[in-house]
Design a protein around this motif. Structure first.
Motif, PDB file in Angstrom:
ATOM      1  N   GLN A 158       0.828  -1.220   0.000  1.00  0.00           N
ATOM      2  CA  GLN A 158       0.000   0.000   0.000  1.00  0.00           C
ATOM      3  C   GLN A 158       0.850   1.253   0.000  1.00  0.00           C
ATOM      4  N   SER A 205       2.074   4.701  -1.039  1.00  0.00           N
ATOM      5  CA  SER A 205       1.670   5.916  -1.741  1.00  0.00           C
ATOM      6  C   SER A 205       2.744   6.962  -1.558  1.00  0.00           C
ATOM      7  N   LYS A 206       2.898   7.799  -2.574  1.00  0.00           N
ATOM      8  CA  LYS A 206       3.848   8.908  -2.472  1.00  0.00           C
ATOM      9  C   LYS A 206       3.205  10.156  -3.068  1.00  0.00           C
ATOM     10  N   GLU A 240      -1.099   3.597  -3.549  1.00  0.00           N
ATOM     11  CA  GLU A 240      -1.360   2.298  -2.905  1.00  0.00           C
ATOM     12  C   GLU A 240      -0.819   1.119  -3.720  1.00  0.00           C
ATOM     13  N   SER A 260       4.933   8.366   1.397  1.00  0.00           N
ATOM     14  CA  SER A 260       4.042   9.169   2.251  1.00  0.00           C
ATOM     15  C   SER A 260       3.249   8.240   3.170  1.00  0.00           C
ATOM     16  N   SER A 261       2.891   7.064   2.671  1.00  0.00           N
ATOM     17  CA  SER A 261       2.248   6.058   3.511  1.00  0.00           C
ATOM     18  C   SER A 261       2.534   4.687   2.921  1.00  0.00           C
ATOM     19  N   GLY A 262       2.261   3.654   3.719  1.00  0.00           N
ATOM     20  CA  GLY A 262       2.548   2.298   3.275  1.00  0.00           C
ATOM     21  C   GLY A 262       3.910   1.844   3.773  1.00  0.00           C
ATOM     22  N   THR A 272      10.250   1.468   6.915  1.00  0.00           N
ATOM     23  CA  THR A 272       9.447   2.499   7.564  1.00  0.00           C
ATOM     24  C   THR A 272      10.048   2.826   8.923  1.00  0.00           C
TER      25      THR A 272
END
Ligand code: ADP
Length: 243
Positions: free
Chosen positions: A9, A11-12, A26, A61-63, A73
């Protein structure tokens, strides 16, 4: 099957507010160990961002991104730098060699930077495998473009990285030389079990891979196994890449 790299998942987003651009949306994918993967897609589809996030050069940005057993992470900059030096190798379109250094010195530079010892037997094997055995004392200016990219590939292999990432590694080479370099990358996967992930816009280059991932607008929209240049070109045309 063990995975060398895993994105979950991911995302950037670049920028904020009205100027925000979603470069990856994602993305979830696993890259099997010992495989050769090509990443294709229209310009602006997120190929470079994908490679940079997967290689720990950029932070999603997330994932989550996992390299081997390590979740990137939350790793600090120092830990990421160390990971990039020891556990991944890079081959770029511009060969990025140091002009004042010899072939051997260029190849062993990542070991010097990581404060690691040179394994002479492995260095010899790498130098032989990339076909530079007679040129170890040369400087980059004394080599052809194809030979310079072979130095860069040897430099990427010398740390025995878990993954070698290539960003258009044949983009600056003529067709014949590109073919030699792609054959070498293929051998590195097939004979050494190295994992290679390569961004390319060239269907002929993608055809050397085991799997081609197609990106469009920040998403993986398709994957092709046993690719041929014709099938890849046809798929790219349907993505609107050349219209
Ligand atoms: P590709 O490699 O497929 O051409 P990129 O990953 O370079 O695609 O870019 C994906 C999208 O993200 C594009 O719309 C691009 O303009 C944008 N982008 C890439 N890098 C940045 C950045 N540093 N700042 C702002 N936007 C960026």
């Amino acid at each position: 099957m063990t995975e060398a790299v895993r994105l979950d998942q991911v995302s950037k987003v670049y920028g904020r507010g009205q100027s925000a651009v979603a470069a990856l949306r994602e993305v979830s994918v696993g890259i099997p160990k010992g495989s050769f993967t090509a990443v294709m897609g229209p310009s602006g589809s997120g190929k470079s961002t994908f490679l940079h996030c997967a290689a720990g050069l950029d932070v999603p940005s997330s994932g989550a991104v996992r390299l081997g057993g390590t979740d990137l992470t939350g790793l600090g900059e120092n830990a990421l730098t160390d990971l990039r030096r020891r556990r991944v190798g890079f081959v770029f379109q511009a060969f990025n060699l140091v002009s004042a250094l010899t072939v051997t010195e260029n190849i062993t530079l990542p070991l010097m930077l990581a404060g690691a010892k040179v394994d002479r037997a492995w260095l010899d094997e790498v130098v032989h495998r990339v076909g530079l055995a007679g040129r170890t004392g040369h400087r980059p200016a004394q080599l052809s473009g194809g030979q310079q990219q072979r130095v860069a590939i040897a430099r990427a292999l010398v740390t025995r990285p878990e993954v070698v990432f290539g960003d258009e590694p044949t983009g600056a080479l003529d067709t014949m030389t590109a073919r030699d370099v792609l054959t070498l990358l293929r051998e590195v996967v097939s004979a050494l079990g190295q994992t290679v992930v390569m961004v390319t816009h060239d269907p002929l280059a993608a055809a050397y891979a085991d799997t081609v991932l197609f990106l469009a607008d920040g998403r993986i929209v398709d994957a092709m196994t046993s690719p041929t240049a014709e099938k890849v070109a046809e798929r790219m045309t349907r993505l609107g890449a050349w219209t």
